[in-house]
Design a protein around this motif. Structure first.
Motif, PDB file in Angstrom:
ATOM      1  N   LEU A 153      -5.503 -39.003 -16.051  1.00 51.16           N
ATOM      2  CA  LEU A 153      -6.630 -39.673 -15.435  1.00 51.16           C
ATOM      3  C   LEU A 153      -6.354 -41.171 -15.345  1.00 51.16           C
ATOM      4  O   LEU A 153      -5.628 -41.734 -16.175  1.00 51.16           O
ATOM      5  CB  LEU A 153      -7.894 -39.451 -16.264  1.00 51.16           C
ATOM      6  N   GLU A 154      -6.933 -41.809 -14.343  1.00 53.99           N
ATOM      7  CA  GLU A 154      -6.893 -43.264 -14.298  1.00 53.99           C
ATOM      8  C   GLU A 154      -7.820 -43.799 -15.391  1.00 53.99           C
ATOM      9  O   GLU A 154      -8.712 -43.108 -15.876  1.00 53.99           O
ATOM     10  CB  GLU A 154      -7.353 -43.766 -12.925  1.00 53.99           C
ATOM     11  N   ASN A 156     -10.235 -45.647 -15.153  1.00 53.27           N
ATOM     12  CA  ASN A 156     -11.640 -45.650 -14.721  1.00 53.27           C
ATOM     13  C   ASN A 156     -12.220 -44.244 -14.590  1.00 53.27           C
ATOM     14  O   ASN A 156     -13.358 -44.082 -14.149  1.00 53.27           O
ATOM     15  CB  ASN A 156     -11.802 -46.419 -13.417  1.00 53.27           C
ATOM     16  N   THR A 158     -11.072 -41.722 -12.681  1.00 55.21           N
ATOM     17  CA  THR A 158     -10.767 -41.018 -11.435  1.00 55.21           C
ATOM     18  C   THR A 158      -9.437 -40.279 -11.541  1.00 55.21           C
ATOM     19  O   THR A 158      -8.628 -40.542 -12.446  1.00 55.21           O
ATOM     20  CB  THR A 158     -10.713 -41.996 -10.246  1.00 55.21           C
ATOM     21  N   PRO A 160      -6.433 -38.923  -8.711  1.00 50.78           N
ATOM     22  CA  PRO A 160      -5.978 -38.712  -7.329  1.00 50.78           C
ATOM     23  C   PRO A 160      -5.517 -37.277  -7.112  1.00 50.78           C
ATOM     24  O   PRO A 160      -4.864 -36.689  -7.976  1.00 50.78           O
ATOM     25  CB  PRO A 160      -4.814 -39.702  -7.196  1.00 50.78           C
ATOM     26  N   THR A 206     -17.522 -44.837 -16.221  1.00 42.06           N
ATOM     27  CA  THR A 206     -16.254 -44.156 -16.512  1.00 42.06           C
ATOM     28  C   THR A 206     -16.501 -42.691 -16.840  1.00 42.06           C
ATOM     29  O   THR A 206     -15.804 -41.797 -16.336  1.00 42.06           O
ATOM     30  CB  THR A 206     -15.534 -44.847 -17.681  1.00 42.06           C
ATOM     31  N   ALA A 209     -17.259 -40.798 -13.748  1.00 41.34           N
ATOM     32  CA  ALA A 209     -16.059 -40.554 -12.942  1.00 41.34           C
ATOM     33  C   ALA A 209     -15.242 -39.393 -13.505  1.00 41.34           C
ATOM     34  O   ALA A 209     -14.669 -38.601 -12.740  1.00 41.34           O
ATOM     35  CB  ALA A 209     -15.212 -41.831 -12.888  1.00 41.34           C
ATOM     36  N   SER A 213     -14.286 -36.080 -11.472  1.00 39.52           N
ATOM     37  CA  SER A 213     -12.897 -35.616 -11.378  1.00 39.52           C
ATOM     38  C   SER A 213     -12.784 -34.163 -11.814  1.00 39.52           C
ATOM     39  O   SER A 213     -11.996 -33.386 -11.264  1.00 39.52           O
ATOM     40  CB  SER A 213     -11.984 -36.496 -12.231  1.00 39.52           C
ATOM     41  N   GLU A 216     -13.872 -31.892  -9.034  1.00 41.01           N
ATOM     42  CA  GLU A 216     -12.862 -31.836  -7.981  1.00 41.01           C
ATOM     43  C   GLU A 216     -11.685 -30.948  -8.358  1.00 41.01           C
ATOM     44  O   GLU A 216     -11.200 -30.154  -7.551  1.00 41.01           O
ATOM     45  CB  GLU A 216     -12.367 -33.256  -7.664  1.00 41.01           C
TER      46      GLU A 216
END
Length: 401
Positions: A153-154, A156, A158, A160, A206, A209, A213, A216
């Motif tokens: 994970l990033e 923040n 998220t 990709p 955070t 997010a 994620s 998704e």
């Protein structure tokens, strides 16, 4: 070892196109040190040489400046050394004793085991032939869940989609080859709990997010999500809040929520002591472990990187960890104990001590003494790209039978 660093160094390198390799050695927590050299014979009692009550002031000064350290200081030094060493020796002796005895019959796999898989399985480096070989290997094991690295994970929160571009292919292919296997997305990140950079769970944005994620990545077809966020300090309320939010999402998708867990205090309050001494608490309290276990479907203890120098001590430590975890994990949650399927020699992890046979024996002893008939129990193998055939053989011979 904190496996977040394995994830960052091992799985992160995979994303960059580096072949699957064991990750570089991470942090080096303090281990039990060696003994001080023997103390010399005590100095003679020089009280009479000072001249006593009738001696001159000058003679007193000369004698005081030149005489060796007194017995009092030597005794104080010895007392300090013993104060530090005796509790350590007592704890290690208890672990050695914990490794004795015979496990109960039937303390073998419940076919609920798991394995952590590297990032190469979802970034295009693996082929149909690799998936077939993996499915064939797992047929003779008790492995049911695959934690496939799909992050990190990033900071923040998220994630990709490019990080798991081949996930749908992997899931469909594996389900076709081995329908009993469940494929979970392994997501992790370094937390900003001991340094200036990393994910900050105290920020609501955070956490939101991370939840987004998760929605998704479940849409890609994963059977569940496995989180490994480190270093995660005992009592972190923001983490518990995140788990509550994630549980709502996974239930709505009929998916699993799984986490990698820190080891439990080998002595009450040990995480607080170690945090003060080393700046890295490392362990969780047993109470916090139970709070986490009640919020998830699976909890996998990272029962390696234990600082133990001998197989017997490591095995005794794993037996203790197994018992501590069983005591507070509800029957509705799968409890898995980690096995070291990697090989490193560094401060904190000794390859000759932390072996699969020692871990398996420790798991069986802890299970035998605490809840021998527990159904929702297994082991988790870390990690596929560092495993040897000897590791697989020891797992099958000692646990699968």
């Amino acid at each position: 070892m904190d496996r977040a660093q394995h994830t960052e160094q091992g799985a992160g390198a995979e994303q960059a196109g580096v072949p699957d390799e064991p990750p570089a050695p991470p942090h080096t927590p303090a281990a039990a040190g060696g003994e001080n050299p023997p103390l010399g014979p005590p100095a003679p009692d020089d009280e009479s040489s000072t001249g006593g009550a009738g001696g001159s002031d000058k003679a007193d000064g000369v004698a005081e400046a030149t005489k060796p350290p007194s017995r009092r200081w030597r005794r104080l030094t010895l007392a300090v050394v013993l104060t530090l060493l005796l509790p350590l020796l007592a704890a290690e002796s208890a672990l050695r004793l914990n490794y004795t005895g015979d496990p109960k019959k039937g303390t073998y796999t419940r076919n609920r085991d798991a394995i952590w898989l590297g990032h190469a399985w979802v970034d295009g480096r693996k082929t149909d032939a690799d998936v077939t070989a993996l499915a064939d290997r797992l047929k003779t094991t008790g492995i049911r869940d695959l934690y496939v690295h799909a992050g990190p994970l990033e900071h923040n929160g998220t994630l990709p989609k490019s990080a798991y571009s081949k996930a749908t292919w992997l899931i469909k292919t594996l389900h076709g080859r081995a329908p009993r296997l469940r494929v979970q997305a392994w997501l992790g990140d370094v937390l900003a709990t001991e340094g200036p950079t990393g994910m900050r769970l105290e920020r609501p944005a955070t956490r939101a997010a991370v939840v987004a994620s998760t929605r998704e990545i479940l849409a890609a077809g994963f059977d569940g999500v496995h989180f490994d966020l480190e270093p995660l300090h005992s009592g972190d309320r923001d983490y518990l809040t995140l788990l509550d939010s994630l549980r709502s999402v996974t239930r709505a998708h009929h998916a699993l929520l799984s986490v990698a867990a820190h080891q439990i205090d080998p002595l009450p309050g040990f995480h607080a002591f170690w945090g003060t001494v080393a700046g890295h608490p490392k362990w969780w309290s047993q109470r916090f472990f139970g709070q986490v276990a009640r919020r998830v479907d699976q909890i996998a203890v990272m029962s390696y990187d234990t600082m133990q120098p001998l197989q017997s001590l490591y095995g005794g430590y794993v037996a203790q960890q197994t018992s501590l975890a069983l005591e507070v994990t509800p029957p509705s949650t799968d409890l898995l104990m980690g096995l070291p399927f990697y090989h490193e020699n560094r401060f904190g992890h000794w390859n000759h001590a932390e072996t699969v046979p020692a871990a398996v024996r420790g798991v069986r002893l802890g299970l035998s003494r605490t809840d021998a008939d527990r159904a929702r129990f297994g082991v988790a193998l870390y990690v596929d790209f560092a495993a040897t055939e000897a590791d697989w053989r020891a797992y099958r011979d000692g646990w699968v039978r």
